[in-house]
Design an enzyme around this catalytic site. Structure first.
Site, short mmCIF file in Angstrom:
data_model
loop_
_atom_site.label_atom_id
_atom_site.label_comp_id
_atom_site.label_asym_id
_atom_site.label_seq_id
_atom_site.Cartn_x
_atom_site.Cartn_y
_atom_site.Cartn_z
N SER A 20 0.84 -1.21 0.00
CA SER A 20 0.00 0.00 0.00
C SER A 20 0.87 1.26 0.00
O SER A 20 0.60 2.22 -0.72
CB SER A 20 -0.89 0.03 1.24
OG SER A 20 -1.81 -1.03 1.21
N ASP A 312 -6.50 -8.34 4.76
CA ASP A 312 -5.72 -9.19 3.84
C ASP A 312 -5.12 -10.41 4.54
O ASP A 312 -4.59 -11.31 3.89
CB ASP A 312 -4.59 -8.37 3.19
CG ASP A 312 -5.15 -7.32 2.24
OD1 ASP A 312 -6.30 -7.49 1.77
OD2 ASP A 312 -4.46 -6.32 1.98
C1 S3P Z 1 -5.51 -1.50 0.06
C2 S3P Z 1 -6.72 -1.55 0.71
C3 S3P Z 1 -7.45 -2.79 0.98
C4 S3P Z 1 -6.54 -4.01 0.84
C5 S3P Z 1 -5.70 -3.97 -0.40
C6 S3P Z 1 -4.82 -2.72 -0.39
C7 S3P Z 1 -4.88 -0.19 -0.18
O1 S3P Z 1 -8.48 -2.91 0.04
O2 S3P Z 1 -7.32 -5.18 0.84
O3 S3P Z 1 -4.88 -5.10 -0.46
O4 S3P Z 1 -3.68 -0.14 -0.53
O5 S3P Z 1 -5.57 0.82 -0.03
P1 S3P Z 1 -9.92 -2.19 0.26
O6 S3P Z 1 -9.71 -0.75 0.28
O7 S3P Z 1 -10.74 -2.62 -0.91
O8 S3P Z 1 -10.41 -2.74 1.57
#
Ligand code: S3P
Length: 425
Positions: A20, A312
């Site tokens: 992220s 995750d």
């Molecule tokens: C992420 C947010 C999450 C996560 C994804 C990465 C991000 O998803 O599951 O692997 O980098 O903002 P969601 O925002 O759909 O919950």
């Protein structure tokens, strides 16, 4: 790729950079004035998709090992790409870039692989359209490809029905360009890397409870970024260290942002022996070394506000629960159905095939631990976290576990199998 029971795992590892944070560092660096230096960048396929999208929009980005240098074009310096932007397998790339592109002075089409073309995009189309964006699903099915014609946006207060950092970030990025203030309220707080990093790039962004608030910006300014290790990648070794007999693993330099650390709380709740050492702050994101030792585990109940902080990691938690005593209930996790695969269905199917007692519910699963697991053939559905979860479980199960599509770990953890092998004794 095939796995079988290992005697013990011992040693030290450094997991790759946080996915992220790596995505955001390239995006914000591209929109900033000056040169942003990113260290310990995750060279996974998803983050490389983000890099290639910004390169296609005229940003010069150099990669050298795990260091990335972004020569930012400034907030209004992106150029119309010559062709469709390909976000690969990456939901973060697709949704965050859509927020940025909604406010540019050109039109563009965004797409990705077969999995991305099935993932829900109305969750960003609805709020961005409310800001004035001209964005539509080309096949009218609420999924990518997305056609976006950049235009003038206005700030809104959006009450998001889901706790999703991708939705929140998409709107906040659009808010950088909007007239007036933009607010996003979520049912529970999702990961806050966008808020933390945008603020260090000079944006006026703040948080009140579960509402993020951003003011329009004139410019963002380049930064030097140290990406901490990804706790979502560390989670596989945390779980492995707890489950596999006679193990002790030191995982160095892991991000422990409280909006991401639910896995640590759950492991401890289940009786896991986990110690945080050398806790420090790299300026914006806290990190620590994590020492994990084999533990006898018991079941737990997970739901509500903790879910976005470990979303995750739920596949790995479900696997842990199979080796714990008693029942584990995972609820409020319907979001798992719209990840890279339907992670509730795929986990329940795979765990059951290995002999576990697991039942699917509307928004999660119920697992009764303690049954012996045996190896079998597991289809990863090309979902990186499913492949890694079953690889670890294959190291605990009797017989042989074969993972189909094991290479998909390149999405978030290209060195995963080498790191695992290096710990086996
Ligand atoms: C992420 C947010 C999450 C996560 C994804 C990465 C991000 O998803 O599951 O692997 O980098 O903002 P969601 O925002 O759909 O919950």
């Amino acid at each position: 790729m095939k796995f079988s029971a290992v005697k013990r795992l011992r040693g030290e590892i450094t997991v790759p950079g946080d996915k992220s944070i790596s995505h955001r560092s390239v995006m914000f660096g591209s929109l900033a004035k000056g040169t942003t230096e990113i260290h310990h960048f995750l060279r996974g396929a998803d983050c490389l998709s983000t890099i290639s999208c910004f390169q296609a929009m005229g940003v010069t980005i150099d990669i050298s090992g795990d260091m990335v240098t972004v020569h930012g074009n400034g907030l209004h310096g992106l150029k119309k790409p010559e062709s469709i932007l390909d976000c690969g397998n990456s939901g973060t790339t697709t949704r965050l870039i859509a927020g940025i592109l909604s406010a540019q002075d050109f039109d563009v089409t965004l797409t990705g692989d077969a999995s991305i073309q099935k993932r829900p995009m109305n969750r960003i189309i609805t709020p961005l359209s409310r800001m004035g964006a001209r964005i539509r699903s080309l096949h009218d099915n609420g999924c990518a490809p997305l056609a976006i014609t950049g235009t003038h946006l206005n700030g809104i207060h959006y009450l998001s029905p889901v706790a999703s950092a991708q939705v929140k970030s998409s709107i906040l990025l659009a808010g950088l360009y909007a007239t007036g203030e933009t607010r996003v309220s979520e049912p529970y707080l999702s990961r806050n890397h966008t808020e933390l990093m945008l603020s260090s790039f000079g944006a006026d962004v703040r948080t009140e409870d579960t509402t993020a608030i951003i003011q329009p910006a004139d410019e963002l300014y380049c930064q030097k970024i140290e990406v901490p290790g990804d706790i979502s990648s560390a989670a596989f070794f945390l779980a492995a260290g707890l489950m596999i007999p006679d193990s002790e693993i030191l995982i160095r330099n892991v991000g422990i942002n409280p909006t991401r650390d639910g896995i640590l709380r759950v492991c401890r709740d289940m009786g896991g022996n986990i110690e945080l050492l050398n806790i420090r702050d790299n300026g914006h994101e806290p990190n620590a070394d994590i020492l994990v030792k084999t533990s006898s585990l018991h079941g737990t109940v997970i739901g509500g506000a903790i879910i976005p902080t470990l979303i995750d990691e739920i596949p790995m938690i479900a696997a842990l629960a199979c080796l714990a005593d008693g029942e584990t209930i995972i609820r409020d996790a319907a979001e798992l159905k719209v990840k890279e695969s339907n992670r509730i269905e795929v986990m329940v199917r795979g765990l059951s095939a290995m002999g576990a007692d697991v039942r699917e519910t509307d928004d999660g699963m119920v697992i009764r631990g303690g049954r012996p697991l045996h190896g079998t053939v597991i289809d990863s559905h090309l979902d990186h976290r499913i492949a890694m979860t079953f690889a670890i479980l294959g190291c605990c199960a009797e017989g042989e576990t074969e993972i189909i599509g094991a290479d998909c770990v390149t999405i978030s953890y290209p060195q995963f199998y080498q790191d695992l092998k290096g710990l086996i004794q």
